[in-house]
Structures are given as structure tokens and as C-alpha cells.
Motif scaffolding. Structure first.
Motif, PDB file in Angstrom:
ATOM      1  N   SER A   1      29.175 -21.053  38.925  1.00 27.43           N
ATOM      2  CA  SER A   1      29.756 -19.699  38.930  1.00 27.43           C
ATOM      3  C   SER A   1      30.322 -19.286  40.299  1.00 27.43           C
ATOM      4  O   SER A   1      29.963 -18.242  40.839  1.00 27.43           O
TER       5      SER A   1
ATOM      6  N   GLN B   1      33.253 -25.762  31.554  1.00 29.74           N
ATOM      7  CA  GLN B   1      33.006 -24.377  31.176  1.00 29.74           C
ATOM      8  C   GLN B   1      32.016 -24.354  30.006  1.00 29.74           C
ATOM      9  O   GLN B   1      32.183 -25.088  29.043  1.00 29.74           O
TER      10      GLN B   1
ATOM     11  N   HIS C   1      22.018 -20.522  27.194  1.00 28.78           N
ATOM     12  CA  HIS C   1      23.015 -21.331  27.913  1.00 28.78           C
ATOM     13  C   HIS C   1      22.479 -22.076  29.132  1.00 28.78           C
ATOM     14  O   HIS C   1      23.128 -22.994  29.622  1.00 28.78           O
TER      15      HIS C   1
ATOM     16  N   PRO D   1      36.582 -16.340  34.543  1.00 32.71           N
ATOM     17  CA  PRO D   1      36.948 -17.752  34.415  1.00 32.71           C
ATOM     18  C   PRO D   1      38.348 -18.076  34.937  1.00 32.71           C
ATOM     19  O   PRO D   1      38.566 -19.141  35.507  1.00 32.71           O
ATOM     20  N   ARG D   2      39.301 -17.155  34.770  1.00 28.17           N
ATOM     21  CA  ARG D   2      40.673 -17.494  35.195  1.00 28.17           C
ATOM     22  C   ARG D   2      40.741 -17.756  36.702  1.00 28.17           C
ATOM     23  O   ARG D   2      41.523 -18.589  37.158  1.00 28.17           O
TER      24      ARG D   2
ATOM     25  N   ILE E   1      39.409 -21.225  37.254  1.00 30.81           N
ATOM     26  CA  ILE E   1      40.421 -22.206  36.825  1.00 30.81           C
ATOM     27  C   ILE E   1      41.501 -22.361  37.902  1.00 30.81           C
ATOM     28  O   ILE E   1      41.921 -23.475  38.228  1.00 30.81           O
TER      29      ILE E   1
ATOM     30  N   GLU F   1      30.710 -22.573  26.946  1.00 36.58           N
ATOM     31  CA  GLU F   1      31.228 -21.597  25.984  1.00 36.58           C
ATOM     32  C   GLU F   1      30.218 -20.479  25.744  1.00 36.58           C
ATOM     33  O   GLU F   1      29.068 -20.712  25.402  1.00 36.58           O
TER      34      GLU F   1
ATOM     35  N   ASN G   1      31.111 -23.097  35.125  1.00 37.25           N
ATOM     36  CA  ASN G   1      31.067 -21.639  34.916  1.00 37.25           C
ATOM     37  C   ASN G   1      31.008 -21.334  33.425  1.00 37.25           C
ATOM     38  O   ASN G   1      31.218 -22.209  32.585  1.00 37.25           O
ATOM     39  N   GLY G   2      30.698 -20.077  33.116  1.00 42.92           N
ATOM     40  CA  GLY G   2      30.634 -19.646  31.722  1.00 42.92           C
ATOM     41  C   GLY G   2      31.929 -18.964  31.311  1.00 42.92           C
ATOM     42  O   GLY G   2      32.572 -18.287  32.105  1.00 42.92           O
ATOM     43  N   THR G   3      32.301 -19.112  30.039  1.00 46.11           N
ATOM     44  CA  THR G   3      33.552 -18.496  29.566  1.00 46.11           C
ATOM     45  C   THR G   3      33.424 -16.985  29.436  1.00 46.11           C
ATOM     46  O   THR G   3      34.416 -16.273  29.367  1.00 46.11           O
ATOM     47  N   ALA G   4      32.179 -16.464  29.412  1.00 44.66           N
ATOM     48  CA  ALA G   4      31.981 -15.011  29.279  1.00 44.66           C
ATOM     49  C   ALA G   4      31.508 -14.387  30.604  1.00 44.66           C
ATOM     50  O   ALA G   4      30.868 -13.338  30.606  1.00 44.66           O
ATOM     51  N   ASP G   5      31.851 -15.033  31.715  1.00 42.29           N
ATOM     52  CA  ASP G   5      31.443 -14.541  33.044  1.00 42.29           C
ATOM     53  C   ASP G   5      32.296 -13.329  33.424  1.00 42.29           C
ATOM     54  O   ASP G   5      33.501 -13.435  33.575  1.00 42.29           O
TER      55      ASP G   5
END
Length: 217
Positions: free
Chosen positions: A131, A184, A196, A162-163, A166, A186, A153-157
Motif C-alpha cells: 500500500s 492488486q 484479505h 490504486p490509480r 499503478i 481484489e 495494494n488493494g483495489t478498494a484502497d
């Protein structure tokens, strides 16, 4: 739980140290999240990373940055915390002079500090950044990034979107001679709250194990 106190730049630093019986065991330090937002070495992610490395045969040290727990000093905008991390690595190396591999793992603010430590210490052979807060801190110092590693990292951070992660990874991908692996999880938030955590630790473990068998930087 082997508690240790070792010298830092601003006084004593408090840590937890788990050595292996094997004198040649690889070493790892684990860096905790932001001191001003409740980050300590006993953070759940940090604790789980510590034991993941230990269970893979690493001698591991995690510690409290200055001003946290029994560590002396006060928060220093990341500058002093980087010096603390360097002192922790010095201490770990002094106890394990035969280690052939040296890794740094950091969570959130600790990931930012860990990546800076990477730039200063060429002996670090791998890293794990969990993260990384690429939306809050400047990571442009990673030019070039000196060793291969894992960014996860987590997609719901919502803390470190996340962007931004990325974008950070895509900049690192352009560099030759190193491989940045990006995973990532999910549905996971910044802290990898259940269910998770196990998934994240599993990803870290399989990545580090693979790197150790490859023996590359």
C-alpha cells in the motif's frame, strides 16, 4: 518475543528481533505506517509481514520509529525516520554479518521510507512495498530503482488510491535491469482487513520464495 533496544540517531529505538539458528540466514527489516496516525511496529500488516519473512527463514527486525512506543525522539517528517531505518539496518547487519540477502518491507508510510532506504543501501537485494501512498508522497527519487521488488495494494484502497499506485509502477517498469512485480488484491482496503490479509501475505510469501531461488537482484 525478543525485545531489543538499539541506538538510533536521536536516542534509543525499540524493536522486536527474531534471529534464525542458521548464521547465513537472509535478513529483513519491516517498517511501520505513519507515526502520527497510530502507526507502530505492532500494526497488523507489519506484524504479519514480520512473521511471513521469519517463516521463510529470514532473521527479522521490526522497530518503532522515533517518538513511537519506547523509541526516543519525535516525529521528523520522514527525514529522521529514514535515518532510524538506516540505523535499524546497521544494527541488523552487525548481528548477521554472513547474510547473503538483505530485504526491506514497508507498509504505507513505511513503504515510502523503505523505498528511500533502498536508494541509499546498495546491499538491499529485494523489497516489498505494501500500500505505498503514491498520492501523498513523492516517489520520483526512484530513478533508477536499484533492485527488483514487489508492490502490492488493494483495489478498494481509499487512503492510497490504486490509480496512483499503478502510475508509480508504470514509471518503475520503464527502467532496465530490474523487475517490478505489481499485484492488486481484489476488494482489499488499505489495511487488508479480513479476509484479505491472508491473501496478501500469501502473495508476498510466494514472491519472496521465488526470488530467493532465482538468486538475482
Amino acid at each position: 518475543m525478543p525485545e531489543v533496544i538499539f541506538p538510533g540517531p536521536e536516542g534509543r529505538l525499540e524493536g522486536r528481533y527474531h534471529p534464525q539458528k542458521d548464521r547465513d540466514a537472509p535478513i529483513a527489516i519491516v517498517l511501520h505506517p505513519h507515526p502520527q496516525y497510530g502507526g507502530t511496529m505492532n500494526n497488523k500488516v507489519v506484524y504479519n509481514l514480520h512473521y511471513a519473512f521469519y517463516n521463510m527463514g529470514f532473521t527479522v527486525l521490526r522497530f518503532n520509529f522515533r517518538g513511537v512506543g519506547r523509541s526516543q525522539g519525535e516525529y521528523d517528517q520522514g527525514i529522521g525516520e529514514l535515518s532510524d531505518a538506516a540505523s535499524a539496518l546497521d544494527y541488523l547487519q552487525s548481528m548477521n554479518q554472513n547474510a547473503k540477502h538483505c530485504w526491506v518491507a514497508g507498509f504505507s508510510f513505511g513503504a515510502w521510507i523503505g523505498m528511500q532506504l533502498l536508494m541509499r543501501r546498495p546491499e538491499i537485494t529485494g523489497f516489498v512495498s505494501v500500500s505505498p501512498p503514491a498520492n501523498m508522497y513523492d516517489f520520483s527519487f526512484l530513478a533508477p530503482c536499484p533492485s527488483s521488488g514487489l508492490v502490492i495494494n488493494g483495489t478498494a484502497d481509499r487512503v492510497a488510491p490504486p490509480r496512483d499506485t499503478i502510475n508509480l509502477v508504470s514509471k518503475l517498469h520503464e527502467q532496465k535491469g530490474i523487475t517490478i512485480t505489481h499485484e492488486q488484491i481484489e476488494g482489499a482496503d488499505h489495511f487488508f482487513q479480513d479476509p484479505h490479509m491472508d491473501t496478501m501475505i500469501g502473495s508476498v510469501t510466494s514472491y519472496v520464495k521465488r526470488r530467493l531461488t532465482e538468486g538475482t537482484r
